[in-house]
Structure formats: structure tokens, C-alpha cells
Design a protein around this motif. Sequence first.
Motif, mmCIF file in Angstrom:
data_model
loop_
_atom_site.group_PDB
_atom_site.id
_atom_site.type_symbol
_atom_site.label_atom_id
_atom_site.label_comp_id
_atom_site.label_asym_id
_atom_site.label_seq_id
_atom_site.Cartn_x
_atom_site.Cartn_y
_atom_site.Cartn_z
ATOM 1 N N THR A 1 -23.558 2.036 -20.350
ATOM 2 C CA THR A 1 -22.119 3.441 -20.926
ATOM 3 C C THR A 1 -21.624 2.688 -22.444
ATOM 4 N N ALA A 2 -22.724 1.800 -23.223
ATOM 5 C CA ALA A 2 -22.427 1.682 -24.094
ATOM 6 C C ALA A 2 -21.168 1.261 -24.137
ATOM 7 N N GLY A 3 -21.325 0.292 -23.612
ATOM 8 C CA GLY A 3 -19.935 -0.225 -23.095
ATOM 9 C C GLY A 3 -17.912 -0.318 -22.442
ATOM 10 N N ARG A 4 -18.607 1.682 -22.911
ATOM 11 C CA ARG A 4 -16.836 2.046 -22.043
ATOM 12 C C ARG A 4 -16.673 0.969 -20.505
ATOM 13 N N GLY A 5 -17.662 1.856 -19.314
ATOM 14 C CA GLY A 5 -17.539 1.381 -18.114
ATOM 15 C C GLY A 5 -17.737 2.208 -17.205
ATOM 16 N N ALA A 6 -17.488 2.265 -16.346
ATOM 17 C CA ALA A 6 -16.952 3.647 -15.141
ATOM 18 C C ALA A 6 -15.477 4.308 -14.940
ATOM 19 N N ASP A 7 -15.993 5.577 -14.985
ATOM 20 C CA ASP A 7 -14.559 5.989 -15.884
ATOM 21 C C ASP A 7 -13.941 6.275 -13.994
ATOM 22 N N VAL A 8 -14.826 6.541 -13.435
ATOM 23 C CA VAL A 8 -14.220 6.246 -11.477
ATOM 24 C C VAL A 8 -15.499 5.669 -11.494
ATOM 25 N N VAL A 9 -15.010 4.842 -9.992
ATOM 26 C CA VAL A 9 -15.705 3.641 -9.137
ATOM 27 C C VAL A 9 -15.181 4.324 -7.652
ATOM 28 N N TYR A 10 -16.183 4.176 -6.609
ATOM 29 C CA TYR A 10 -16.010 4.689 -5.140
ATOM 30 C C TYR A 10 -16.647 3.348 -4.690
ATOM 31 N N ASP A 11 -15.694 2.872 -3.531
ATOM 32 C CA ASP A 11 -15.350 1.188 -2.910
ATOM 33 C C ASP A 11 -15.267 1.955 -1.568
ATOM 34 N N PRO A 12 -16.493 1.409 -0.526
ATOM 35 C CA PRO A 12 -16.613 1.485 0.351
ATOM 36 C C PRO A 12 -16.461 -0.470 0.989
ATOM 37 N N VAL A 13 -16.781 -1.209 0.149
ATOM 38 C CA VAL A 13 -17.278 -2.455 0.168
ATOM 39 C C VAL A 13 -16.378 -3.500 0.427
ATOM 40 N N GLY A 14 -15.726 -3.842 -0.678
ATOM 41 C CA GLY A 14 -14.421 -4.278 -1.189
ATOM 42 C C GLY A 14 -15.331 -5.567 -1.362
ATOM 43 N N GLY A 15 -14.309 -7.429 -1.411
ATOM 44 C CA GLY A 15 -15.634 -8.148 -2.025
ATOM 45 C C GLY A 15 -15.315 -7.780 -3.186
ATOM 46 N N ALA A 16 -16.578 -8.848 -3.293
ATOM 47 C CA ALA A 16 -17.394 -8.877 -4.659
ATOM 48 C C ALA A 16 -17.444 -7.786 -5.272
ATOM 49 N N SER A 17 -17.789 -6.340 -4.801
ATOM 50 C CA SER A 17 -18.109 -4.750 -5.001
ATOM 51 C C SER A 17 -16.434 -4.472 -5.812
ATOM 52 N N TYR A 18 -15.611 -4.694 -4.919
ATOM 53 C CA TYR A 18 -14.427 -4.898 -6.093
ATOM 54 C C TYR A 18 -14.695 -5.430 -7.417
ATOM 55 N N ALA A 19 -15.004 -6.711 -7.191
ATOM 56 C CA ALA A 19 -13.962 -7.792 -8.359
ATOM 57 C C ALA A 19 -15.162 -7.742 -9.073
ATOM 58 N N TRP A 20 -16.621 -6.979 -8.681
ATOM 59 C CA TRP A 20 -17.266 -6.162 -10.204
ATOM 60 C C TRP A 20 -16.781 -4.840 -11.229
ATOM 61 N N SER A 21 -15.930 -3.756 -9.682
ATOM 62 C CA SER A 21 -15.524 -2.649 -10.755
ATOM 63 C C SER A 21 -14.698 -3.759 -11.423
ATOM 64 N N ALA A 22 -13.606 -4.274 -10.863
ATOM 65 C CA ALA A 22 -12.462 -4.578 -12.667
ATOM 66 C C ALA A 22 -12.830 -4.593 -13.490
ATOM 67 N N LYS A 23 -14.334 -5.738 -13.434
ATOM 68 C CA LYS A 23 -15.046 -6.004 -15.206
ATOM 69 C C LYS A 23 -15.456 -5.031 -15.819
ATOM 70 N N CYS A 24 -16.137 -3.611 -14.624
ATOM 71 C CA CYS A 24 -16.257 -2.569 -15.494
ATOM 72 C C CYS A 24 -16.186 -1.467 -15.407
ATOM 73 N N VAL A 25 -14.786 -1.107 -15.485
ATOM 74 C CA VAL A 25 -14.137 0.316 -14.843
ATOM 75 C C VAL A 25 -13.337 0.346 -16.655
ATOM 76 N N ALA A 26 -13.808 2.085 -17.049
ATOM 77 C CA ALA A 26 -13.698 2.202 -17.813
ATOM 78 C C ALA A 26 -11.750 2.387 -18.697
ATOM 79 N N PHE A 27 -11.725 2.165 -20.005
ATOM 80 C CA PHE A 27 -10.180 2.842 -20.355
ATOM 81 C C PHE A 27 -9.651 4.450 -19.791
ATOM 82 N N GLU A 28 -8.952 4.154 -18.843
ATOM 83 C CA GLU A 28 -7.948 5.485 -17.821
ATOM 84 C C GLU A 28 -8.872 5.344 -16.812
ATOM 85 N N GLY A 29 -10.104 4.273 -16.362
ATOM 86 C CA GLY A 29 -10.670 4.344 -15.246
ATOM 87 C C GLY A 29 -9.772 4.311 -14.200
#
Length: 342
Positions: A197-225
Motif C-alpha cells: 500500500t506504499a506505506g499507507r496501510g489497510a483502510d479496513v481490517v476484518y479480524d475474526p481471529v484476535g490475538g497476534a492478528s489484531y496486534a498486526w492490524s493495529a500496526k498496519c491500519v491506515a489513517f482513518e482506517g
Amino acid sequence: MQAWRVHRHGEPHEVMRLEETEPPTPGPDGLLVRVRAANVNFPDALLCRGQYQVRPPLPFTPGVELCGETEDGRRIVATAALPYGGFAEYAVADAATVLPAPEALDDAGAAALTVGYQTAWFALHRRAALRPGETLLVHAAAGGVGSAAVQLGKAAGARVIGVVGGPGKARVAHDLGCDLVVDRRSDDVVEAVRDATAGRGADVVYDPVGGASYAWSAKCVAFEGRIVVVGFASGDVPAPALNHALVKNYAVLGLHWGLYRRHDPDAVRACHTELTRLAADGVVAPLIGDRVALADAARAVQRVADGTTTGRLVVLPGTGTGTGTGTSTGTGARTATGGDTR
């Protein structure tokens, strides 16, 4: 009739017992249905363990989602009215949840359309307001819940990045339509999303897993994601750092689809109409990992509990004794094989 019943809480393969019993008698809000297919969901395992938010009285029959036939011959999909769930020849459907089965899908596909696809639709459209051109990150993209989000994300015009565990899962996610697949076992999820994403990150994250998946999501979610929390299949419920959400300017959203049936049932019916249209157009087709006979239902629930499945497992009461290893396909339903759902 034959029905799987749980007399004590524990692991599904230990506490589910196949018994001969009388067909259930529906209450005033129930409807007796002959079960044509019953989808296996993670909540079925939690019900067996006594860990779900709903705790039906013992003994009960699991199987919260089904395709069935009413006494007047209608083919329907519905959620079961526990304690008379779908892992039986006859079940009781919650009359308020009964909807016509999509003609474009066979029984297995129809049984798998309701919970997972409605969850994904409400998460992406009602909670996250996904827009065309945005980047959607889907965890467990080859699983039953994740595969629905992949298909609906593509239908909405999003670019979809799928996170999976292993090369077999990666092939399934590619076939589902993911624009990029990240193998969490060999790739750095955060760096892969940032690079894509050229550094922007994901606009929307869909997480049915939790745990490490959520931690990754918080690190790569976009501005206003927007991170949509759907479940915790990993068994690890994260504790979000709200200061992090503040400084990065993203939202953490919860999605409990069952509440819409209580608070906005018209929205559920409208969603079903839309899903039926998408199925007729061939845009969505439930990913069926395995079809098993009624005799193999306990093993199927345990497989979902253990996270060793791809797509949906569907119990077909009318298919004889079964072996639990077949992967036949039917009209409008995809079939896949492979590793764990997480």
C-alpha cells in the motif's frame, strides 16, 4: 429420529452423542424443519464447551445454522432455536429467522450463506462503510468467515489482501480472488501490507481471529482506517491500546451480527435479498471445505474447534453413514481442502 446431543460440557468429540430421540415439538416462536444441510460454525464448538454467550439447557443439539424443508414443502435457511439445533434429522428453526433458500445454491451452499456472509456484509458495509478502491485486509482469508469477507470485499470494489497460514491456504485465497496473499507463517504481515500500500496501510481490517492478528492490524491500519473485530478464533482476546488508536487516528469497531436480528430485522432480510442476488449472479459462492454425513458431525465440530479446516464444513443428514473425508461439489458452492482456519 437421530440427533447429536450434548449432556455435559467439554470438547465436541467427547461430549456429543448420536442418539435416537423423538422429533422436537416447536414452541410458539418455532418451526419444525427437516434438516437438509447444517453448517458447522465455531460457536457450535463453544456451545459444546459451555463457553458461548448463549448456554442452552442440557441436553441440547448443536448446529446453529441450517438449510431445511418446512412441513409445507418450502426450502428455507434459518438459525436454529436451541436446544433443538441442526445436527439432527429434524430441528426447530427460529420462525423469525426463516428466509427462502437461494435457488442458485445447493443445500450445502445455502446452509453456509447466512451466518458467515451476513456477518461479513454487516461488518464491511454497516460498520466499516467500505468504499470502492479501498484496501481491505482479511485475516483467516481461506476460512469460512474470512472467505465470505474476501468475496464481498471484491464485490464492493475493494482491493483485498488476505492473510493465511500455509501454502495450501494461500492457493485457496488466491482462487477466492485476493489481490495479494500474505502467509503469516513465512511473511512479515505488517511489512507486506505496508509495502503493498506504499506505506499507507489497510483502510479496513476484518479480524475474526484476535490475538497476534489484531496486534498486526493495529500496526498496519491506515489513517482513518477501521478495524472490525468479528471474533476470537485464536482463543486470545486482545486488549486494545486506546492511546494507539488516538495517535494513529483509526477506529476499532465491534460486530455482533445476532444483535441485528433483534434490533433491526428488516436489515437482515434486506441483506439476505442482496446475498441471494449476488449468489444468482455468481459473485459469491460459499467455500465448502467438506461435506460429511450426520454420523460424522462430532468429528466435524472438533475439526472446526481445532482449527484444522478450510472453508465451511457442512453436515448432510441424508447422506448415510459417511466417512468425513469427502469433498464433493454442488451447484453454486466452491470446494477446498487444506490446513487450519487461523
